[in-house]
Enzyme design. Structure first.
Site, mmCIF file in Angstrom:
data_model
loop_
_atom_site.group_PDB
_atom_site.id
_atom_site.type_symbol
_atom_site.label_atom_id
_atom_site.label_comp_id
_atom_site.label_asym_id
_atom_site.label_seq_id
_atom_site.Cartn_x
_atom_site.Cartn_y
_atom_site.Cartn_z
ATOM 1 N N TYR A 1 0.950 0.275 14.938
ATOM 2 C CA TYR A 1 0.193 0.075 13.806
ATOM 3 C C TYR A 1 0.653 1.058 12.649
ATOM 4 O O TYR A 1 0.476 2.127 12.761
ATOM 5 C CB TYR A 1 -1.364 0.314 13.928
ATOM 6 C CG TYR A 1 -2.375 0.095 13.115
ATOM 7 C CD1 TYR A 1 -2.335 -0.922 12.484
ATOM 8 C CD2 TYR A 1 -3.113 0.983 12.355
ATOM 9 C CE1 TYR A 1 -3.216 -1.456 11.336
ATOM 10 C CE2 TYR A 1 -4.014 0.830 11.313
ATOM 11 C CZ TYR A 1 -4.166 -0.461 11.171
ATOM 12 O OH TYR A 1 -4.737 -0.798 9.905
ATOM 13 N N LYS B 1 -2.998 -2.717 8.074
ATOM 14 C CA LYS B 1 -3.191 -4.239 8.196
ATOM 15 C C LYS B 1 -2.082 -4.814 7.073
ATOM 16 O O LYS B 1 -1.759 -4.330 6.225
ATOM 17 C CB LYS B 1 -4.664 -4.506 7.611
ATOM 18 C CG LYS B 1 -5.146 -5.799 8.434
ATOM 19 C CD LYS B 1 -5.131 -5.772 9.786
ATOM 20 C CE LYS B 1 -5.566 -6.892 10.676
ATOM 21 N NZ LYS B 1 -5.215 -6.989 11.862
ATOM 22 N N ASP C 1 0.879 -1.018 -0.050
ATOM 23 C CA ASP C 1 -0.094 0.087 0.151
ATOM 24 C C ASP C 1 1.049 1.300 -0.122
ATOM 25 O O ASP C 1 1.764 1.373 0.964
ATOM 26 C CB ASP C 1 -0.885 -0.103 1.064
ATOM 27 C CG ASP C 1 -1.647 1.121 1.416
ATOM 28 O OD1 ASP C 1 -1.626 2.051 0.599
ATOM 29 O OD2 ASP C 1 -2.550 1.239 2.367
#
Ligand code: F6R
Ligand code: MG
Ligand code: MG
Length: 368
Positions: free
Chosen positions: A232, A235, A11
């Site tokens: 984080y 994902k 991403d």
């Protein structure tokens, strides 16, 4: 000839939130891999598409797995794409490129990798799966059903070439010192395989081999972005390659398990459970930053050259499945934050709740 298939995906920025990369970004990545990879003879062929906000580069070449030049090509292509993402103000530009300098292997640097090397059969069909808004363990159940359960894979009963079963290599993705793996054989060790694969966050299928021929059937990505970055950063949307037909399950047997729309971790803020929806290639993300999606492109490869892809979930049958999966998604979403709708505390992807819990801890009193 011996061919290597390498999928590397990341991403590196998307339009309007975590929805999809821009056309300009995709063109730039394509142009880079064509100029620096295919035209220079580093790779034989390639195909690029997106699943939600992730860009996947599928490459065929003769250089074997974990080849530094092939990995660097993908890394540099993602960096070139990131420049476009920045120039267009895309959201999360370069988000999965977690390291500054390339150090020989793209594993552990953010992008997900799945690779396999094999001697090409005279006819060589394979499937390329890419998921978004979920984690590598999302493939556990479909792989178990396709390679170890005759209820889903009739070839395990009907085809002599599959009668010996398959060997599963399973990784403990919570272990960060190195690759902690176990090899288990189906069907004899079915219950042991199931005991591990029920735990999608921790135990993940990395590879599957035919026990009759020793040939590789499956290679899946096992990246845990959280373990690389320590916090984080998105994902760990997984990819995998599956060889099909002949000594392996038929294409339709591999696809059949995806009709369940089983609940997986991911969805909004990587912190919820939601059903995995089989979607067409180049699909976007929508409801509650989801639902978690899976796409599948079928190819044949010959002397390293890829055919055009066939979009496996672009068929009227899957329209019906998508309706059912939407119902499953809505049903669980109705209960918001409660119980199984949201992930366990240790799996929540945002640190804010940790701070909140610390403050609340101080206010608890134990009654005498
Ligand atoms: C899930 C995902 C999104 C984001 C959400 C908030 O994997 O990518 O659900 O978590 O859109 O994004 P940020 O924190 O970037 O504003
Ligand atoms: Mg994203
Ligand atoms: Mg993603």
């Amino acid at each position: 000839m011996r061919v290597t298939l390498s999928v590397i995906k990341a991403d590196i920025g998307s339009v309007g939130g975590h929805i999809k990369p821009s056309e300009k970004l995709l063109s730039r990545v394509r142009e880079f891999v064509e100029e620096e990879g295919r035209k220079k003879g580093l790779i034989e062929d390639f195909y690029i598409f997106h699943t939600g906000d992730d860009v996947a580069i599928l490459m065929s070449h003769k250089r074997g797995v974990a080849n530094p030049d092939v990995h660097k090509l993908a890394w540099d292509a993602f960096r070139a794409g990131t420049e476009v993402a920045k120039s267009q103000g895309l959201y999360g530009a370069g988000q999965d490129l977690l390291k500054d300098a390339f150090s020989g292997n793209i594993r552990g640097m953010g992008p997900a990798v799945a690779e396999m090397e094999f001697e090409e059969r005279p006819n060589e069909p394979f499937l390329f799966f890419a998921a978004d808004k979920t984690e590598p363990g999302a493939f556990n159940l479909p792989l178990y059903l396709a390679f170890a359960d005759p209820m889903y894979c009739s070839g395990l009963i009907l085809s002599p070439s599959m009668a010996n079963g398959f060997k599963f290599t399973i990784m403990d993705v919570n272990y960060t010192e190195g690759d902690r793996v176990i090899e288990l054989n189906a069907p004899e060790e079915l219950y042991d395989i199931a005991a591990l694969l029920r735990d999608n966050e921790r135990f993940v299928v990395e590879k599957i081999h035919s026990r009759r021929t020793g040939e590789i059937a499956v290679a899946a990505s096992t990246t845990r972005l959280h373990n690389i970055a320590g916090k984080y950063v998105g994902k760990d949307d997984p990819v995998m390659l599956v060889r099909v037909q002949g000594d392996f399950p038929a294409t339709g047997e591999v696809l059949s398990a995806f009709s369940i729309g089983h609940y997986v971790a991911g969805f909004m803020r990587g912190s919820h459970n939601g059903p995995l929806m089989p979607v067409k290639l180049n699909s976007t993300i929508s409801f509650f930053d989801g639902p978690p999606i899976i796409s599948c492109a079928a190819f044949c490869v010959h002397e390293g050259k890829l055919t055009e892809p066939v979009d496996c979930f672009d068929h009227p049958f899957w329209d019906y499945i998508r309706m059912r999966v939407s119902e499953k998604a809505l049903e669980l979403r109705r209960q918001g934050f409660s119980g199984p709708a949201m992930l366990h505390y240790s799996e929540l992807e945002y640190g804010g709740i940790v701070e909140k819990m610390k403050k609340l801890e101080e206010r608890f009193k134990v009654r005498g």
